[in-house]
Design an enzyme around this catalytic site. Structure first.
Site, short mmCIF file in Angstrom:
data_model
loop_
_atom_site.label_atom_id
_atom_site.label_comp_id
_atom_site.label_asym_id
_atom_site.label_seq_id
_atom_site.Cartn_x
_atom_site.Cartn_y
_atom_site.Cartn_z
N ARG A 81 81.66 -43.42 39.52
CA ARG A 81 82.42 -42.44 38.72
C ARG A 81 81.55 -41.27 38.27
NH1 ARG A 81 87.15 -45.03 38.71
NH2 ARG A 81 87.16 -47.28 38.36
N GLN A 106 88.97 -57.21 31.77
CA GLN A 106 88.19 -58.21 32.50
C GLN A 106 88.05 -59.49 31.69
OE1 GLN A 106 84.50 -56.49 33.82
NE2 GLN A 106 85.50 -55.00 35.15
N ASP A 166 87.51 -45.61 31.84
CA ASP A 166 86.86 -45.26 33.11
C ASP A 166 86.92 -43.78 33.42
OD1 ASP A 166 85.96 -47.80 33.71
OD2 ASP A 166 87.76 -48.35 34.82
#
Length: 432
Positions: A390, A170, A316
């Site tokens: 998640r 990002q 992630d």
């Protein structure tokens, strides 16, 4: 608060599913399609709430975007065609939309205000606003631009050579997008290589990107051309079913058309190192992105150490990897993962807290966690996603090997990245 009673004590998962489109690639297809010249066509676009937030923001910036289920068409307007919106740009729960869009908007002579939900309001933005200010961006926000809402008065930017303290796609992408509309060359150097979807997609749009080691460079003033994007299945979403297939008894699952970008396949490396019965087939490349079909079976697993360069390639997936480790022989140590603290939740504390409720032996450390693999059936209980998609999916997979009832609070958060998750889980249970 919405709750759901999860399926527990599953006897087997079997069958084949198509994983929804990659979230990172779906976001970028809209952003780059908007600033390109001509039409971009996107298929297998992820219909999760985060990606729909990206569409909404760019429509408010004057871009014509039409959508028919997972088929999206974007009428690109170039940088110069983006118009000043008459409303605040709401990114919802999407950190990717927020951080990348701030970079893109910094070099455009319009005023915009970017805001997100309560989770976004807690996530640090200075990691992008600080380097963007070095380029000449005028950005204001709470705590000197560290938190949303952010106000961006776009204008002329100058390319910089930025050495990032964190390996973050990002951060890198936000600076590179600003660099496309800056004078001179912009470069970003990372401590480890983060996911490179922006670099690959920029090339698909006809942009020149230079890479040397851990440094990526773009020259300002380049024009992007509309293209056709076929979004591969998201490996971060596939990870939940890869783990489910490995730990639920009597299971064999095939996941089709999964993205196999080498900056994202840390979960594959971990499964193999832990001894999982994993097959990789039908490998090919589309839009500069590698793709394959994955088949996973119930496996005898062993504990390992996960650290260093591997962490950015599976950041992630760590919540579901922690679950995987509970069913391995011996301890699994996860370290060098401080980045988990600034995700949708502090995922170190959240993972440890929620898995402990189900009887897992897991403890936090400053930069990760230690999981005692006891290969035992988990217990029941009431668990909470904490608004983190998640965490919610990880707990739904954990329930599959729980012997008692499990209730999940705030399950709607799963729609952020995988709206069809429970539908796919039910399909595999029926086949089992």
């Amino acid at each position: 608060m919405d709750s759901i009673k999860l399926r527990t004590n599953i006897k087997g998962l079997n069958g084949s599913i198509n994983i929804p489109g990659d979230k990172s690639i779906s976001h970028r297809s809209i952003m780059l399609g908007a600033i390109a010249e001509g039409k971009t066509i996107v298929d297998n676009f992820l219909l999760g709430e985060d990606c729909l937030s990206t569409i909404s923001c760019f429509q408010k910036l004057g871009v014509k975007i039409t959508q028919d289920k997972d088929h999206v068409e974007i009428e690109g307007v170039g940088f110069e065609g983006l118009r000043e919106p008459d409303v605040v740009l709401d990114t919802g729960n999407s950190g990717t939309t927020t951080r990348l869009m701030v970079g893109l908007l910094s070099g455009i002579p319009i005023h915009t205000c970017v805001i997100g939900d309560e989770s976004i309001a807690k996530r640090p933005m200075k990691r992008v606003t600080a380097p963007l200010r070095q380029m000449g961006a005028k950005i204001d926000g709470r705590e000197d631009g560290n938190f949303t809402p952010l106000s961006i008065r776009g204008g002329e930017l100058q390319g910089i050579e930025y050495v990032s303290p964190v390996a973050s796609a990002q951060v890198k992408s936000s600076i590179l997008l600003a660099g496309l509309n800056a004078k001179g060359t912009t470069s970003v150097t990372e401590p480890h290589k983060s996911r490179d979807h922006t670099e690959r997609m920029l090339r698909a749009y006809g942009c020149e990107v230079e890479e040397e080691g851990l440094t990526v460079k773009v020259k300002g003033g380049q024009k992007l051309k509309g293209t056709i994007i076929q979004v591969p299945g998201d490996i971060s979403s596939a990870a939940f079913f890869l783990v489910a297939g490995a730990i639920v008894p009597n299971s064999r699952i095939t996941l089709k058309n999964v993205g196999m970008n080498p900056t994202r396949t840390g979960i594959i490396d971990v499964l193999i190192k832990m001894g999982a019965r994993l097959e990789i087939e039908n490998e090919r490349v589309e839009n500069n992105e590698p793709i394959a079909d994955l088949t996973i079976q119930t496996s005898e697993l062993r504990g390992i150490e996960i650290a260093g360069d591997l962490i950015p390639r599976l950041i992630d997936e760590i919540p579901v990897i922690a679950l995987l480790a509970t069913q391995a022989e011996g301890n699994t140590i996860i370290k060098d993962a401080e980045e988990l603290k600034v995700k949708e939740t502090n995922r170190i504390d959240t993972v440890v807290g929620e898995l402990s409720k189900l009887g897992a032996s897991i403890e936090p450390t400053d930069d990760g966690m230690i999981i005692s693999g006891e290969k035992k059936q988990l217990t029941g209980g009431q668990v909470h996603s904490h608004g983190d998609h998640r965490i919610g999916m990880m707990l739904a997979v954990a329930a599959c090997i729980a012997g008692d009832d499990v209730t999940l609070e705030d399950y709607a958060s799963i729609k952020v990245s995988y709206p069809s998750f429970f539908e796919h889980l039910d399909l595999l249970i029926k086949e089992g």
